[in-house]
Design a protein around this motif. Structure first.
Motif, PDB file in Angstrom:
ATOM      1  N   LEU B 307     -28.122 -17.951  19.513  1.00 47.08           N
ATOM      2  CA  LEU B 307     -28.159 -17.086  18.324  1.00 47.08           C
ATOM      3  C   LEU B 307     -27.458 -15.750  18.597  1.00 47.08           C
ATOM      4  N   VAL B 308     -27.597 -15.242  19.810  1.00 46.09           N
ATOM      5  CA  VAL B 308     -26.851 -14.028  20.164  1.00 46.09           C
ATOM      6  C   VAL B 308     -25.353 -14.306  20.095  1.00 46.09           C
ATOM      7  N   ALA B 311     -24.177 -14.314  16.557  1.00 46.45           N
ATOM      8  CA  ALA B 311     -24.070 -12.953  16.008  1.00 46.45           C
ATOM      9  C   ALA B 311     -22.821 -12.256  16.548  1.00 46.45           C
ATOM     10  N   CYS B 312     -22.542 -12.450  17.830  1.00 50.21           N
ATOM     11  CA  CYS B 312     -21.359 -11.816  18.424  1.00 50.21           C
ATOM     12  C   CYS B 312     -20.078 -12.335  17.775  1.00 50.21           C
ATOM     13  N   VAL B 324     -29.072 -10.169  14.978  1.00 52.97           N
ATOM     14  CA  VAL B 324     -29.325 -11.498  15.540  1.00 52.97           C
ATOM     15  C   VAL B 324     -30.565 -12.064  14.863  1.00 52.97           C
TER      16      VAL B 324
END
Lengths: 335, 335, 335, 335
Positions: B307-308, B311-312, B324
């Motif tokens: 998930l990080v 988001a990135c 996130v």
């Protein structure tokens, strides 16, 4: 080479340090006069150093025994005193920041351009620190390729209670902005600010994390933590295409004692940047004598640092990435 | 203590390294079988190490001589193989990333929860590196206060031509995301990405600068430069309220030679993380034998890292700061 | 590969550490029995580790469940127990020093030669430390030329009251003698000893400064300071014709805290040489299984270290430079 | 403060460096004249720096424009020129060694005592290096206890062909002798010398290993290797009862490039000791103006260093430990 006779305006901690250094410690320079709004303080220092105490800053600037002026008075007075020195046709080294308002720096630049020669230097002494100078050399020579990143950390042991989150950006970070412009040799065009939590022992102000980007895209990230407890610590790593250059801390010895092996971290900037201050003064005096410009910050540099500061403050208050204004650089300040 | 018999799926560079290490180098473990889609490669390794070569991954997972499975096959196959191991009730250590799609990890977590015990470990071996472990200990003990910043640099000497700017975020940066979560002991909640220029010797992909923020506000900045030329280099400095902890490079000796004084930088991660890989295997084997969980990445950790990453990628493509997603953590994965 | 079943004689501080490490921490090894003259101590450890406690050392050596013996009993018993292990045809790793008297080591060598295979290894674990191993590699490869100097420092935090100036040479310095012979790959031929004053906090024993010279002339100087207060610290710099190699201290992180920037120095050798002990055991077990010799100290090495010690003691008591006896090296111990 | 006008005798490499530094780089000093037996060389430098070229050394010493003399001429002329400067009542800074023969230094001391004030300073500039100064401070303060050992390494990149094994002791090691006396604050009483083999690339001269002992027993060991290839490198570690202090190399930055991480080692002493030379000149000039003595080497220091040198040469030729003569220190040179 004739001696340059110097007058110091402002004899607080930094002005006093500087005055003592100029009184016999800088080849080609002679301290002749000091002034402070607290007349007693100026008199005591004048007596210690065997120089004149002058009551008013205007009189010091005008004094026939003063060839050049060092401005260490409170920030709000910097630009006005700079203007007076320019009017008197005398070189002036102004402690950073050169001004609080962009209009003030614009006035300073106009006056200097009207005078037809560069009279203003801003006291961003890191330009004379051998470590930053080496980083700039590495960028200019491209010997390990072009720069991609510059990682900077600026830590103070502790800070006065008036320092706010905003002032950390507006004031403490200024040295980093000038250093990045100096090392990279180009302007900063955008700024982002992200704030970690307040440390418990310094409530009311957040450390700051500032990410700049230069004209050609180099990413410059700056940690500013003004209450780091363990000491004064300035680090930087320049990452180029094929190699990196990192500042090394300065102590001439390391110590193994009491279950620790390493360096003593100084409590403030004086030991860390003693060489930079000395070399800054030597370079300033030399440039006055020879009439040739040096590596020091110009009024333009002070101006652009102020515009970076303004963008950072806006980035901080909005949470957005903010473009830094890019006024046209006058020919006077080229090269 | 009984011996854990291990089968390795995928005998590329990393799988081969791992298989050799497991064949006699890890106490309590015994390598019994290897498999690769390139049957020849698996056979050659099996012969070298005196173990079985099994043609199909499914057969390896099912084999009675295999108590636990190590998955080193291409990324796209990780999650499916993990599911099969869970179905077989066998512990499985999956090389990172655990999956390319969030749905795959969700399926993995569901299967694991249905099985009623943690069978999946993700191969983020830095958790077993003594340096990162010390950073985590310092955060957990709060002995120098709470964390404010974590500065990370990840550099490879060079990279294969298929690596893109996007893959630098999607793949290379994963170790950093997991390490930050591990050290800080909390989730990442926001991401910003800023890209410096492409280096001339690696056109077509930009290094990346990623700024994360954790739930309690710690700022984590990550440089990922996959073409650094001078070698493989992973650095990190954790800045807490009252002190900082920095990773030290690993070589046991320094060298003064040819006008240089310092360390030899290795070309890749193997020397740098040899201890971490060994300790990861030892810990995995011990956790299998004892049935107790260890410090390793769980499926949940793999999920949150994904998930990080998402988001990135969105932050990178939009230029914005991206939150996130924070799904609720199942009780199964608490503590 | 079959498992090597190991019995440990002597469960003091070091024997207990070793036994715990062998109980599941060394691939291919299994701890099966422990013995100590203090039967309670052995029993408690046996219970903790789930192995046999055997009352007598002879019985342990003879036990059918013991394939190899680790001798950690008091120094005076080392050689006799080694002889019994040889008589039993079992490999034996003897903590240093292998014996107190040269006659004892000669007997050990004769027995080993009579047995026709190398059964004795002496526990000079630094040979397995990656730093010393790298120094040896550099000498052997001659990649920076031949060695000229080797500077060694050996410091303990503090020492027991029974340690005398003489024992500092006879016992504490032994690791350095073996390490020098190992790194240089040749014998030591002469010794000089010079003693600085007694430190005030450790009256009754002087630190020692020992200067050795190797067969080809390399000068090896050794500081031994057993009461250094700040911690346990072992340093070495090997100076070759064209470059130098220096040991680096081991911690995986550095710390900035409380006005200091650097490393935490450990109080004793355990952290510093944890890897060396592990690798020594792994290598010993591997050499037992494969029947191939390893880098470990042989009885011959123990013998020559004893002769160096004797020369140092004589140099110390006379103030003269003393030649180290050079008996002919039996073919059995060549290569 | 009046300006001190300085004349330089000898404009070889070092004299030229010094003259350039004195021409505007040292506050309170002014270069007024230079002299060299090679008149052309002196004239060229005089022209470059805008000072007088004087044909004869005697005339320079006598010149009314010269307040103080710097002697950089060949070693054999040092003492005689010193005597003439004393006769003229002018302060003289003499490059080391102050003399080749003890009788010459004795004559110098007699003349100086007859003159009634200290006019001679010997150019052991390390006394002004911040690292050695810190070591001396640590000894004097006893803050980590009394000194037990001082380990010194002196390495040159390469050396001229006239340098012999004997000259390595007689000349190259002199800086180390003076530094040890300065740091420890007491005399050296005994010397031992042990020589490793000649390096293949510098046949005909052996590096040297010198072990001194001070009056209170501190052991000082000195490696002198004048052909170290990798660069100029001076190291020292002072070991006190409770801690150690080590010199750190000077570069302001470290570099990661081409598989190496560390420092650039300079080829010669100029960069390493640039600060020490500057501070030496500043201190000398200040002591002339104020009439107060400084930390610099006196004629007595030069004398005692010569006696240490003589003992080392005898120790080297005989292989024995040799006592250093300890003449009574005249009251004139106390304190």
């Amino acid at each position: 080479m004739n001696e340059v006779r110097i007058g110091v305006i402002g004899t607080g901690v930094m002005g006093t340090d500087h005055a003592r250094k100029l009184a016999g410690g800088i080849p080609g320079a002679r301290l002749t006069a000091v002034q402070d709004f607290a007349a007693d303080r100026a008199s005591a220092l004048a007596q210690e150093l065997g120089v004149l105490a002058i009551a008013e800053a205007d009189a010091l600037i005008a004094d026939a025994e003063v060839d050049a002026v060092l401005v260490c008075s409170p920030d709000g007075t910097h630009a006005a005193l700079g203007l007076k020195a320019i009017a008197a046709g005398k070189p002036v080294l102004i402690e950073k920041p050169v001004a609080a308002e962009r209009g003030e720096v614009e006035a300073l630049m106009r006056a200097e351009m009207a005078a037809g020669r560069k009279l203003v230097q801003v006291g961003y002494m890191r330009r004379f620190d051998p470590g930053y100078a080496e980083m700039r050399r590495v960028v200019a020579s491209a010997e390990v390729g072009s720069p991609l990143f510059m990682h900077c950390q600026h830590r103070n042991e502790s800070s006065p209670s008036y320092l706010t989150s905003e002032l950390i950006i507006a004031n403490s970070a200024g040295h980093e902005f000038d250093a990045a412009r100096f090392v990279l040799g180009e302007e900063i065009v955008a700024a982002t600010v992200i704030s970690p939590p307040e440390p418990r022992h310094a409530p009311g102000r957040q450390p700051q994390f500032i990410v700049l980007q230069s004209a050609s895209g180099t990413v410059v990230d700056i940690e500013v933590y003004t209450d780091a407890r363990y000491g004064y610590d300035v680090q930087a790593e320049l990452v180029c295409e094929e190699g990196t250059v990192r500042l090394r801390p300065g102590p001439p010895t390391s110590l193994r004692h009491a279950a620790r092996d390493g360096l003593v971290v100084p409590p403030d900037w004086r030991a860390r940047f003693a060489d930079a201050y000395r070399l800054q003064f030597e370079s300033w005096v030399r440039s006055i004598v020879t009439g040739q410009s040096n590596e020091g910050s110009t009024a333009w540099d002070g101006y652009m640092t102020l515009l970076v500061t303004e963008a950072c403050l806006k980035a901080w208050s909005t949470g957005n990435r903010i473009a830094v204004e890019q006024p046209e650089r006058p020919a006077f300040y080229q090269g």
